[in-house]
Design an enzyme around this catalytic site. Structure first.
Site, PDB file in Angstrom:
ATOM      1  N   TYR A  98      34.378  49.619  44.414  1.00  0.00           N
ATOM      2  CA  TYR A  98      33.792  48.648  43.476  1.00  0.00           C
ATOM      3  C   TYR A  98      33.681  49.218  42.067  1.00  0.00           C
ATOM      4  CZ  TYR A  98      33.229  45.441  47.264  1.00  0.00           C
ATOM      5  OH  TYR A  98      33.502  44.582  48.305  1.00  0.00           O
ATOM      6  N   ARG A 133      36.971  48.419  40.663  1.00  0.00           N
ATOM      7  CA  ARG A 133      37.071  46.983  40.361  1.00  0.00           C
ATOM      8  C   ARG A 133      36.272  46.636  39.100  1.00  0.00           C
ATOM      9  NH1 ARG A 133      39.681  48.188  43.609  1.00  0.00           N
ATOM     10  NH2 ARG A 133      41.023  48.049  41.820  1.00  0.00           N
ATOM     11  N   ASN A 144      34.829  34.033  43.119  1.00  0.00           N
ATOM     12  CA  ASN A 144      35.175  35.292  42.455  1.00  0.00           C
ATOM     13  C   ASN A 144      33.934  36.080  42.073  1.00  0.00           C
ATOM     14  OD1 ASN A 144      37.723  34.352  42.723  1.00  0.00           O
ATOM     15  ND2 ASN A 144      37.943  33.688  40.588  1.00  0.00           N
ATOM     16  N   VAL A 145      34.070  37.396  42.114  1.00  0.00           N
ATOM     17  CA  VAL A 145      32.948  38.256  41.745  1.00  0.00           C
ATOM     18  C   VAL A 145      33.090  38.737  40.303  1.00  0.00           C
ATOM     19  CG1 VAL A 145      32.520  38.926  44.129  1.00  0.00           C
ATOM     20  CG2 VAL A 145      34.047  40.335  42.730  1.00  0.00           C
ATOM     21  N   ASP A 146      34.160  38.289  39.620  1.00  0.00           N
ATOM     22  CA  ASP A 146      34.300  38.656  38.204  1.00  0.00           C
ATOM     23  C   ASP A 146      33.427  37.740  37.343  1.00  0.00           C
ATOM     24  OD1 ASP A 146      35.800  36.276  37.208  1.00  0.00           O
ATOM     25  OD2 ASP A 146      37.428  37.010  38.490  1.00  0.00           O
ATOM     26  N   HIS A 165      30.055  34.526  46.186  1.00  0.00           N
ATOM     27  CA  HIS A 165      30.287  35.820  46.831  1.00  0.00           C
ATOM     28  C   HIS A 165      29.737  37.009  46.043  1.00  0.00           C
ATOM     29  CE1 HIS A 165      33.751  33.839  49.305  1.00  0.00           C
ATOM     30  NE2 HIS A 165      32.560  33.560  49.764  1.00  0.00           N
ATOM     31  N   GLY A 182      43.274  27.858  42.701  1.00  0.00           N
ATOM     32  CA  GLY A 182      43.606  29.231  43.070  1.00  0.00           C
ATOM     33  C   GLY A 182      42.829  29.809  44.230  1.00  0.00           C
ATOM     34  N   THR A 183      42.731  29.047  45.300  1.00  0.00           N
ATOM     35  CA  THR A 183      42.090  29.606  46.502  1.00  0.00           C
ATOM     36  C   THR A 183      42.888  29.220  47.737  1.00  0.00           C
ATOM     37  OG1 THR A 183      40.132  29.516  47.955  1.00  0.00           O
ATOM     38  CG2 THR A 183      40.446  27.650  46.468  1.00  0.00           C
ATOM     39  N   SER A 184      42.938  30.120  48.707  1.00  0.00           N
ATOM     40  CA  SER A 184      43.682  29.834  49.933  1.00  0.00           C
ATOM     41  C   SER A 184      42.835  29.047  50.935  1.00  0.00           C
ATOM     42  CB  SER A 184      44.151  31.146  50.571  1.00  0.00           C
ATOM     43  OG  SER A 184      43.034  31.915  50.931  1.00  0.00           O
TER      44      SER A 184
HETATM   45  P1  OAD Z   1      43.097  34.405  48.306  1.00  0.00           P
HETATM   46  O1  OAD Z   1      43.750  35.679  47.918  1.00  0.00           O
HETATM   47  O2  OAD Z   1      42.892  34.134  49.746  1.00  0.00           O
HETATM   48  O3  OAD Z   1      43.955  33.210  47.733  1.00  0.00           O
HETATM   49  C1  OAD Z   1      44.407  33.235  46.400  1.00  0.00           C
HETATM   50  C2  OAD Z   1      45.065  31.926  46.096  1.00  0.00           C
HETATM   51  O4  OAD Z   1      45.433  31.958  44.717  1.00  0.00           O
HETATM   52  C3  OAD Z   1      46.341  31.670  46.899  1.00  0.00           C
HETATM   53  O5  OAD Z   1      46.315  30.346  47.426  1.00  0.00           O
HETATM   54  C4  OAD Z   1      47.452  31.817  45.852  1.00  0.00           C
HETATM   55  O6  OAD Z   1      48.546  30.951  46.086  1.00  0.00           O
HETATM   56  C5  OAD Z   1      46.715  31.412  44.581  1.00  0.00           C
HETATM   57  N1  OAD Z   1      47.280  31.939  43.332  1.00  0.00           N
HETATM   58  C6  OAD Z   1      47.988  33.077  43.120  1.00  0.00           C
HETATM   59  N2  OAD Z   1      48.296  33.198  41.815  1.00  0.00           N
HETATM   60  C7  OAD Z   1      47.741  32.112  41.179  1.00  0.00           C
HETATM   61  C8  OAD Z   1      47.708  31.652  39.821  1.00  0.00           C
HETATM   62  N3  OAD Z   1      48.281  32.347  38.852  1.00  0.00           N
HETATM   63  N4  OAD Z   1      47.050  30.491  39.546  1.00  0.00           N
HETATM   64  C9  OAD Z   1      46.457  29.786  40.536  1.00  0.00           C
HETATM   65  N5  OAD Z   1      46.472  30.167  41.837  1.00  0.00           N
HETATM   66  C10 OAD Z   1      47.091  31.303  42.146  1.00  0.00           C
HETATM   67  O7  OAD Z   1      41.727  34.322  47.487  1.00  0.00           O
HETATM   68  P2  OAD Z   1      40.439  33.405  47.754  1.00  0.00           P
HETATM   69  O8  OAD Z   1      40.820  32.096  48.348  1.00  0.00           O
HETATM   70  O9  OAD Z   1      39.664  33.406  46.498  1.00  0.00           O
HETATM   71  O10 OAD Z   1      35.578  37.107  49.561  1.00  0.00           O
HETATM   72  O11 OAD Z   1      39.689  34.261  48.829  1.00  0.00           O
HETATM   73  C11 OAD Z   1      38.412  33.860  49.268  1.00  0.00           C
HETATM   74  C12 OAD Z   1      37.557  35.046  49.559  1.00  0.00           C
HETATM   75  O12 OAD Z   1      38.235  35.938  50.433  1.00  0.00           O
HETATM   76  C13 OAD Z   1      37.240  35.906  48.371  1.00  0.00           C
HETATM   77  O13 OAD Z   1      36.170  35.397  47.575  1.00  0.00           O
HETATM   78  C14 OAD Z   1      36.865  37.208  48.980  1.00  0.00           C
HETATM   79  C15 OAD Z   1      37.945  37.303  50.026  1.00  0.00           C
HETATM   80  O14 OAD Z   1      37.615  38.031  51.106  1.00  0.00           O
HETATM   81  C16 OAD Z   1      34.677  38.091  49.363  1.00  0.00           C
HETATM   82  O15 OAD Z   1      34.859  39.026  48.610  1.00  0.00           O
HETATM   83  C17 OAD Z   1      33.420  37.901  50.125  1.00  0.00           C
END
Ligand code: OAD
Length: 230
Positions: free
Chosen positions: A53, A56, A87-89, A104, A169-171
């Site tokens: 961290y 980070r 996001n934690v940023d 988070h 931007g989240t999976s």
């Molecule tokens: P992920 O890494 O699972 O997903 C990232 C998403 O961003 C994917 O769907 C990519 O296609 C998309 N992506 C990549 N580049 C991009 C861009 N330039 N613009 C827009 N989208 C883009 O991340 P999260 O869904 O945020 O938890 O993950 C959720 C949680 O899992 C996080 O908060 C973290 C992790 O474990 C903790 O730290 C507790």
């Protein structure tokens, strides 16, 4: 005033130079996520977790908000905007957004390992021996896997009042955050921006869903322009 609720994930900050989680084989900056982001990892190797961290945090202080973060600030000219971020940023705050809920945790804060209510701002490295006033080790103010998500209730209430939901931007794989959409009224429109869009139960059951394949810094500013011109 219409209320736009924005749910952001790691992709929001990718174009600022921060790596996402799942785009890299489940590794996060070369680490097994569970060894650096779980209570078990903390008990096994505190130095590894603190170092992780610290890196980070240093990296975060060296990057800037991108056009996507900046465009969300402009939305506030005409809408009530609530950002719920995984996001934690602190890039939404640095861009100038006024309402940001961190599901988070936050990299720029630390808390006592004994008293979760003792939370302080922290922008330097955190080391073994950095203690709270009662003498307990400080830890990153991050929600690790297996831990409760204290901001979830507030996020659910906010989402239940949405006139439009933007997801960026989240999976949508990590619950409970990925299930937030279930709290939005059924008829509320949802726009999901992601270059590689995922799906989940809540998304599949929306009646008014638009998916835009593109990045946060490219497509989001266009969407914001359209919303401001409406
Ligand atoms: P992920 O890494 O699972 O997903 C990232 C998403 O961003 C994917 O769907 C990519 O296609 C998309 N992506 C990549 N580049 C991009 C861009 N330039 N613009 C827009 N989208 C883009 O991340 P999260 O869904 O945020 O938890 O993950 C959720 C949680 O899992 C996080 O908060 C973290 C992790 O474990 C903790 O730290 C507790």
């Amino acid at each position: 005033m219409e209320h736009i609720v924005v749910l952001t994930g790691a992709g929001m900050s990718a174009e600022s130079g921060l790596r996402t989680f799942r785009d890299a084989d489940g590794l996060w900056e070369g680490h097994d996520v569970m060894s650096v982001a779980s209570p078990e990892g903390w008990h096994r190797d505190r130095d590894l977790v603190l170092q992780f961290y610290n890196e980070r945090r240093r990296q975060l202080l060296s990057v800037q908000p991108n056009n996507g973060h900046l465009s969300l600030v402009k939305l506030e000219q005409h809408y009530k905007v609530s950002i719920i971020t995984q996001n934690v940023d602190d890039l939404h705050e640095r861009a100038g957004s006024n309402t940001v809920v961190h599901l988070h945790g936050e990299l720029t804060k630390v808390r006592s390992t004994a008293d979760p209510t003792y939370v302080v701002e922290w922008r330097e490295d955190l080391n073994r021996g950095n203690l709270c006033p009662k003498g307990h080790q400080l830890r990153p103010h991050i929600v690790w896997f297996g831990e409760a998500v204290p901001m979830m209730e507030q996020a659910a209430i906010i989402t239940s009042e949405a006139d439009l939901v933007l997801i960026i931007g989240t999976s949508l794989q990590v619950y409970p955050a990925a299930g937030l959409l279930a709290y939005a009224p059924t008829q509320t429109p949802v726009i999901y921006i992601d270059p590689n869009p995922a799906t989940n139960y809540e998304l599949e059951h929306r009646t008014d869903l638009k998916i835009l394949e593109g990045t946060a810094a490219n497509v989001l500013p266009q969407v914001v322009r359209e919303l401001l011109n409406k």
